[in-house]
Design a protein around this motif. Structure first.
Motif, mmCIF file in Angstrom:
data_model
loop_
_atom_site.group_PDB
_atom_site.id
_atom_site.type_symbol
_atom_site.label_atom_id
_atom_site.label_comp_id
_atom_site.label_asym_id
_atom_site.label_seq_id
_atom_site.Cartn_x
_atom_site.Cartn_y
_atom_site.Cartn_z
ATOM 1 N N ASP A 197 -38.044 -26.039 67.779
ATOM 2 C CA ASP A 197 -38.660 -26.527 68.808
ATOM 3 C C ASP A 197 -37.490 -26.934 69.911
ATOM 4 O O ASP A 197 -36.372 -26.847 69.523
ATOM 5 C CB ASP A 197 -39.052 -28.204 68.581
ATOM 6 C CG ASP A 197 -40.660 -28.099 67.985
ATOM 7 O OD1 ASP A 197 -41.110 -26.965 68.163
ATOM 8 O OD2 ASP A 197 -40.781 -29.062 67.355
ATOM 9 N N GLN A 233 -40.157 -21.985 68.421
ATOM 10 C CA GLN A 233 -41.498 -22.536 68.094
ATOM 11 C C GLN A 233 -41.842 -23.336 69.483
ATOM 12 O O GLN A 233 -42.721 -23.284 70.108
ATOM 13 C CB GLN A 233 -41.393 -23.835 67.198
ATOM 14 C CG GLN A 233 -41.272 -23.388 65.804
ATOM 15 C CD GLN A 233 -41.239 -24.287 64.720
ATOM 16 O OE1 GLN A 233 -41.327 -24.134 63.506
ATOM 17 N NE2 GLN A 233 -40.944 -25.541 65.086
ATOM 18 N N SER A 234 -40.465 -23.630 70.542
ATOM 19 C CA SER A 234 -40.795 -23.830 71.859
ATOM 20 C C SER A 234 -39.590 -23.943 72.578
ATOM 21 O O SER A 234 -38.212 -23.752 71.943
ATOM 22 C CB SER A 234 -41.336 -25.245 71.901
ATOM 23 O OG SER A 234 -40.281 -26.240 71.588
ATOM 24 N N GLN A 282 -43.740 -19.269 71.367
ATOM 25 C CA GLN A 282 -44.931 -20.321 70.795
ATOM 26 C C GLN A 282 -45.277 -20.046 69.436
ATOM 27 O O GLN A 282 -46.403 -19.739 68.944
ATOM 28 C CB GLN A 282 -46.171 -20.246 71.688
ATOM 29 C CG GLN A 282 -45.876 -20.379 73.236
ATOM 30 C CD GLN A 282 -47.293 -20.371 73.861
ATOM 31 O OE1 GLN A 282 -48.576 -20.787 73.768
ATOM 32 N NE2 GLN A 282 -47.437 -19.107 75.000
ATOM 33 N N ASP A 320 -45.505 -21.379 66.347
ATOM 34 C CA ASP A 320 -45.516 -22.555 65.481
ATOM 35 C C ASP A 320 -45.264 -22.187 64.095
ATOM 36 O O ASP A 320 -45.948 -21.592 63.353
ATOM 37 C CB ASP A 320 -46.865 -23.575 65.719
ATOM 38 C CG ASP A 320 -47.206 -23.895 67.247
ATOM 39 O OD1 ASP A 320 -45.957 -24.147 67.806
ATOM 40 O OD2 ASP A 320 -48.105 -24.209 67.533
ATOM 41 N N TYR A 345 -48.272 -14.784 66.023
ATOM 42 C CA TYR A 345 -48.234 -15.855 66.988
ATOM 43 C C TYR A 345 -48.358 -15.264 68.264
ATOM 44 O O TYR A 345 -48.825 -14.131 68.724
ATOM 45 C CB TYR A 345 -46.766 -16.331 67.091
ATOM 46 C CG TYR A 345 -46.199 -16.552 65.711
ATOM 47 C CD1 TYR A 345 -46.409 -17.791 65.270
ATOM 48 C CD2 TYR A 345 -45.271 -15.680 65.068
ATOM 49 C CE1 TYR A 345 -45.999 -18.203 64.058
ATOM 50 C CE2 TYR A 345 -44.816 -16.056 63.699
ATOM 51 C CZ TYR A 345 -45.299 -17.162 63.194
ATOM 52 O OH TYR A 345 -44.809 -17.580 62.015
#
Lengths: 179, 423
Positions: free
Chosen positions: A66, A91-92, A111, A113, A145
């Motif tokens: 993240d 992830q971000s 994105q 995840d 994703y």
């Protein structure tokens, strides 16, 4: 066109909250405003893992958790990654950093995840940034994703900020003439 | 279609009847601001592509606030190059060192940024202009695109409304609210997103909040990653409202809507690292300091120094402290002199630096040494921000900084003899 958005390489997996300043690139290059990739590349990830830069090869992937590239949205680390043709899966990522990467024509899929559980450090992977499919080559396992949006892919294909500026200059040639 | 204040300003600047979050627009800025630290880089990029001119140069402002006193030979060279580039591009507004002041304060004071205006700026702390209801979009490394083409692609952001009710208790300041709100947003305890969101302040407490406090609040949230901060429009020059002044429609859609009671807030500090590392001041009281600094884009207006003057009246800066005070603009510095505050600060042993960013701009004036501890109103406090990398930068309100400078350690303004003053 799919070849441009597809690639194979080694995944270098990082954790959450890796900042740009003092994370992706050594902080001392920030106030010096050094933008020459040849000076920056030897100091990628100095403060995260001093040995990582010795394993980075052109075409590899940075896989992060993240909030990758958090903190000040400076660009020197991204300039170094772009020069090595190293692309990002995370992830971000803060919007400001994502925008900076796009401006440099550096592809980032932001994105993903759970990707730091799916991909392990050193895995060989195949990534399609348009469809978002990531394949672990060792066992063929795959995850999908959200890929990079078409508008953003177009900007990257056209060379990011410099490409956009060159296009504008072709349409407005008077800007190339001194007063 | 009902719109938020941000959406109204962005729609108007884009020549559209309405916009909604997620739309990609190319707004036409009334002004483009960049500071002295990025002019050469922007020029190099544009020159490499072939540009000899920029688009709409009459709307471009170069303002010197980072390297005000040119502390190195390289800084002198940079200042010379910046002047040459400004002349080559024929920019409409060039404020050299000593001529205007801080690029996030001076344009409001001079009426160059006005309520409802849309502008682009290189530096993220242009969010300051939200204090008067103007929308400044941080262009960052995309500023060459704005200079070259006159605009840049911009995604319309969502808006989070923060309703402010109640009154600050004595000794508590808008900057304390900024630290606490940053911390709560970062920790996710408010249940709302903040990355690339506009934070719009509303509610009764905004009515009585002076401009300096509005600026402090806008400024303190910026490093977190919000794209903008907005208050209802106001004119620092006392101008009457006009058609450009806009507020959110009553039925506008806000992605999040929270209410904060100012009377519940205690003084905060931001621990070394970043402004959202807020902690109640009780946790650090007595921490010995070597360096204190009042100024930077968020806290360098006249009212900020007035708070310090009340606290410092008849007092001396502690022997172990270097206390730097940096007025935001030339006009503010003159007002401090006219009203005797400069004399008072100098009698106390404070060091007055010329208008601009002060030490926050990478420690180019009044830096910190290895292992030193500072408390300041700087915009941010990452390692090495104000000098030595292992120095520790705490952030606090103007009251906390001034009181700490005279006691020699981090001090709680509620505990001072001046706690009943209005800040």
């Amino acid at each position: 066109m799919s070849n441009l958005w597809r690639g194979r390489g080694t995944a270098h997996v990082l954790g959450d909250n890796v900042p740009h300043d003092g994370g992706v690139i050594n902080f001392r290059f920030i106030p010096l405003r050094i933008t020459d990739p040849n000076e920056l590349i030897p100091h990628l990830f100095d403060e995260v893992d001093p040995t990582l830069k010795t394993r980075l090869k052109p075409g590899d992937f940075i896989v992060a958790g993240d909030n990758f590239c958090c903190g000040k949205a400076h660009t020197q680390g991204l300039i170094a990654l772009k020069a090595l043709n190293i692309r990002i899966l995370c992830q971000s990522m803060p919007y400001r950093s994502f925008r900076a990467a796009t401006g440099l024509a550096l592809a980032a899929m932001v994105q993903c995840d759970g990707i730091t559980s799916f991909v392990r450090d050193g895995d060989e992977i195949d990534v399609d940034f348009a469809t978002g499919e990531v394949v672990r080559l060792a066992d063929g396992e795959r995850r999908t994703y959200p890929g990079i949006a078409p508008d953003i892919r177009t900007m990257i294909e056209e060379g990011g900020m410099k490409g956009l500026l060159a296009k504008h200059l072709r349409e407005h040639p008077e800007l190339a003439e001194a007063y | 279609m009902a719109m938020t204040m941000a959406e109204k300003i962005l729609a108007r600047a884009s020549g559209l009847a309405s916009v909604k979050p997620g739309d990609v627009i190319t707004p036409d800025p009334a002004l483009v601001i960049l500071h002295d630290g990025y002019v050469e880089t922007a020029h190099k990029i544009l020159t490499e592509v072939g540009y000899q001119r920029i688009t709409n140069p009459e709307r471009v402002m170069i303002i010197v606030d980072h390297q005000v006193i040119s502390t190195t030979p390289r800084a002198i060279e940079q200042a010379r190059n910046n002047r040459r580039i400004g002349a080559q591009w024929q920019v409409g507004h060039y404020y050299d060192a000593g001529r205007g002041g801080h690029g996030h304060i001076y344009p409001m004071e001079a009426g160059l940024v006005t309520p409802g205006m849309f502008l682009f700026a290189y530096d993220m702390h242009c969010t300051n202009f939200g204090a008067i209801g103007a929308y400044a979009m941080r262009a960052g490394p995309d500023i060459p695109t704005v200079l070259g083409t006159g605009t840049m692609w911009t995604v319309v952001p969502h808006t989070l409304r923060v309703n402010l009710v109640g009154k600050f208790r004595p000794g508590v300041h808008a900057r304390d609210l900024g630290f606490k709100l940053s911390s709560d947003l970062a920790a996710g305890v408010l249940g709302v997103e903040f990355d690339y969101r506009v934070v719009e302040f509303a509610g009764p407490a905004t009515k009585s909040m002076p401009l300096a406090s509005r600026v402090a609040l806008c400024n303190t949230l910026t490093e977190l990653g919000v794209i903008n901060t907005l208050f209802p429009p106001m004119s620092p020059l006392g101008s009457a409202p006009d058609a450009n002044w806009v507020e959110s429609d009553a039925n506008a859609h806000f992605e999040g809507d929270i209410t904060l009671d100012l009377s519940e807030l205690a003084p905060q500090v931001a621990l070394p690292g970043s402004p959202e590392k807020a902690a109640d001041i009780e946790t650090v009281i007595g921490k010995r300091i070597d360096h204190a600094y009042l100024g930077a884009c968020g806290s360098s207006m006249y009212d900020d120094f007035k708070i310090a003057a009340e606290i410092m009246r008849g007092q001396k800066v502690a022997p172990n402290v270097r206390f730097f005070m940096v007025p935001g603009t030339v006009a503010i510095a003159k007002q401090l002199a006219d009203e005797g505050l400069t004399q008072q600060f100098m009698d106390a042993g404070a060091i007055i630096l010329p208008p601009g960013c002060g030490p926050c701009a990478g420690g180019v004036g009044g830096p910190m040494g290895p292992g030193e501890v500072s408390i300041s109103t700087a915009a941010t406090n990452g390692a090495g921000r104000m000098g030595a990398k292992d120095s520790e930068c705490y952030l606090g309100s103007p009251a906390t900084v001034a009181l700490s400078a005279i006691t020699g350690g981090i001090s709680d303004p509620r505990q001072s003899a001046f706690a009943d003053m209005a800040v």
